[in-house]
Structure formats: C-alpha cells, structure tokens
Scaffold this active site. Structure first.
Site, PDB file in Angstrom:
ATOM      1  N   ALA A   1     -44.019  67.236 -36.263  1.00  5.93           N
ATOM      2  CA  ALA A   1     -44.068  68.293 -37.273  1.00  5.93           C
ATOM      3  C   ALA A   1     -42.848  69.217 -37.250  1.00  5.93           C
ATOM      4  O   ALA A   1     -42.732  70.094 -38.105  1.00  5.93           O
ATOM      5  CB  ALA A   1     -45.335  69.129 -37.087  1.00  5.93           C
ATOM      6  N   LYS A   2     -41.939  69.031 -36.303  1.00  6.69           N
ATOM      7  CA  LYS A   2     -40.757  69.883 -36.224  1.00  6.69           C
ATOM      8  C   LYS A   2     -39.792  69.566 -37.371  1.00  6.69           C
ATOM      9  O   LYS A   2     -39.883  68.508 -38.005  1.00  6.69           O
ATOM     10  CB  LYS A   2     -40.048  69.670 -34.885  1.00  6.69           C
ATOM     11  CG  LYS A   2     -40.898  69.986 -33.674  1.00  6.69           C
ATOM     12  CD  LYS A   2     -41.277  71.453 -33.584  1.00  6.69           C
ATOM     13  CE  LYS A   2     -42.060  71.722 -32.306  1.00  6.69           C
ATOM     14  NZ  LYS A   2     -42.468  73.150 -32.186  1.00  6.69           N
TER      15      LYS A   2
END
Length: 369
Positions: A183-184
């Site tokens: 999700a970064k």
C-alpha cells in the site's frame, strides 16, 4: 470504490511486472539475484545518495540501522508519539528506551522544540517520521542532532518520493529507512524495505546485519538478522520504478483537487512551503469521526484511521512504563489528532468521478454529524 487500487495499477504495468517476475522464476535466483543490485543502484540515484541497501521490510530497515549503530540497553531514542508502532517497536526490540515527544498541530510531524527538550546524556538517536508522506522539519532536527552530536534517522516508510527544500526524502539525514509494503507509494507484492545513507562504514555494517552479521560466507562477526530483500520483490519494484514519478505527479493533482473541493468543510493536510508530499495517505481531520465514517461507509466510500491510539498509550508501552514506575504521560496534540484524523481514498488511479463522490459524501456527512 477502492481505498488503494492495487489491481488497476497492476493491470497498467502488467506486461512489465509479469516479465520481471518470469525472469526470476526462469533463472530460479530467488535470493540475492541481480534484480536487487539493480534496484539498489536505481533507487540510490533516484534519492540522491551513495548507498541503498535492500532489506526484507521497512521495520527491518529501521532495526538494521539501530543494530548497526550499536543502540541497546541504557540508550534512549527520541521519536514521535503519533505514528505506526514499528518506529518505536524496533527501539524497544534492541533494548533501548523510546522517548516519545508530541507533534506539531498542523503537519502532525514531530515537534523539533519538544525533541530538544527531551535530550538527555543517554540520548543516542533522533528518529522522526515523515508522516503521511510529508517530510518533517529536517533543518531544525539536523541542527539539534549536530548541536548534541546525535545522529538523525528519517523513518521514511511513508515518504519515499517526497521532497524537502529541493532534496528527496531518504537523503535528508545520516540514514533513512523506507518500506515497500504493497500500500506504500512504491509498493511490492509482499514485504520489502530499503536503507539509504552516504556513510560508507554504516552501509557496510547494514549489509552485514541484514545477512546474519556475515562479512563473508560463514564468517559471522556479530549477531544480525535474516533481513534480505528477495528477488521477486526487487523485480516487481524495478518494473514499477520507471512509472513512479508519474504516479507522484498524479498524487499531487489528486491531493490539490481534494484540498480545493473540501476547503471550508474539513481541515485538509497542511503542506509546509518547500515541501512536496507524496500523500501516502490523504488525511483530513473531522469532529464526530465515528458518525462521519458511518455515513461514508453507507454510501460506499471507504475510509481509514491512521492512527487511533498514540504510541505511548498502546498497551505494550503502558506495561513497560508500569514496570519502571513511570507516570502516565500526556501528549495533547497527538491525542487530539488520534481522535480526529480520517484518511480518504488516495492512489494515482483515482478517477475524478470517484473523487467527486468522496468529496460530496464527506461534505454531507460532516454537515449531518
């Protein structure tokens, strides 16, 4: 509507990602394959430092640096009260004491004034977080570090791709750590991370620490960890990296559109002059958050809270304090933020139609809360 749309991103780069992964499988070089060195070289150039060292997660990037500096029992590390637990967890794992300080009320990043006030003869490291994708005030923080002879380590697990006064995040301090959690802003297909530094000696120590303290095959001079970045993850990241700047630009456009649409209705992120945030999260502040989130959910708009409990109030750190007889601390800005922050859908593929729905729904939810 997706909070973070990893499927659309994958489909956009599918040919490149699939080819990179197939290359790893075909050559069966799953550990220490050439994709790791290629990624380290390319990300060092992207950030603007001499050394980038791939590791198994952002947490292990922080841990490897603390171990490389020899931080341990009796030492203190100053860090923020408002972030994900990994930042303080690694401090406790090496036997040192996390010393929490409060945040600035506008950026929600660590307050340099409070950092300096917390320094003692046992302080061995200052560990700020560039929260939500915006760099902390590294002019002030580095000046404090230099004044007291204490290194500063940027926890850049949310901020790779951002910049501060013309320099990239991860090139602002003695060393930095980032995460490639899916999700970064730059994410892989599992866990991954990287250490950045210009310090040759520190870089070599980190390379040994993340490989069981090994200086040569079966030569172990000290205890390390199994902290290697694997080839599949490096290959995925290498395929994504050429698109990263375009995604950063898209995040700017989307964030600016959010700010314009929500102006006067909720408190939107405050980005300091000279900063470019990568907007790992687009986090607003609202009163009656539970009621607002309920309405958002009923209309199909996902939200998240980063983070609902300040770190000093987490049970694990309350228990540590209880053993030493320390009083319960107070962190008013962190506590206020924890009660109000709410993150909205944010990713480079967010359509204007979906974004309009988020804005309209949030405005109505706030009015009705």
């Amino acid at each position: 509507m997706q909070f973070i749309d990893l499927k659309t991103q994958y489909l956009a780069y599918q040919a490149e990602i699939d080819a990179a992964m197939k290359d790893v499988v075909d050559t069966v070089r799953f550990i220490n394959g050439p994709w790791i060195g290629d990624l380290e070289r390319d990300l060092a150039a992207f950030v603007g430092v001499k050394h980038a060292i791939g590791v198994s997660s952002g947490t292990d990037a922080l841990l490897a640096l603390l171990m490389s500096w020899g931080i341990g029992p009796g030492d203190e590390v100053i860090t923020t009260a408002f972030t994900f637990i990994a930042t303080a967890e690694v401090i406790a794992l090496v036997g040192a004491k996390p010393v929490f300080v409060d945040i600035e009320p506008d950026t929600l990043n660590i307050d340099p004034v409070k950092v300096e006030a917390a320094i003692t003869p046992n302080t061995k490291l200052i560990l700020p977080v560039s929260l939500y994708g915006q760099c902390a005030d590294y002019v002030a923080l580095n000046a404090i570090g230099a004044k007291y002879g204490i290194p500063v380590l940027e926890d850049a697990c949310q901020s790779l791709g951002s910049s501060f006064q013309g320099k990239r995040s991860c090139a602002l301090t003695e060393a930095a750590a980032t995460s490639f959690f899916p999700a970064k802003p730059l994410g892989c297909f599992g866990d991954g991370g990287m250490v950045f530094t210009d310090n040759d000696e520190l870089a070599e120590k980190v390379r040994q620490v993340k490989d069981h303290g090994q200086s040569a095959r079966y030569q172990h001079g000290f205890l390390g960890i199994n902290g290697r970045l694997d080839s599949i993850q490096a290959a995925v990241l290498g395929a994504k990296l050429p698109h990263f700047q375009d995604e950063i630009d898209a995040r700017q456009r989307i964030a600016n559109r959010y700010i314009e649409g929500l102006q006067g209705h909720v408190q939107t992120p405050i980005i300091r002059a000279g900063n470019i945030s990568v907007f790992a999260q687009f986090t607003v502040r609202v009163a009656n958050r539970d009621a607002v989130q309920k309405v958002m959910g009923e209309h199909g708009v996902p939200t998240a809270v980063h983070y609902p409990i300040p770190l000093p109030h987490q049970p694990v750190f309350k228990a540590i304090r209880a053993k030493s007889g320390e009083a319960e601390p107070c962190f008013p800005e962190s506590e206020k933020a924890a009660a109000e922050v709410m993150s909205l859908p944010m990713h480079p593929f967010l359509s204007e139609a979906d974004q309009d729905k988020v804005v309209e729904t949030l405005i109505q939810a706030v009015k009705g809360a």
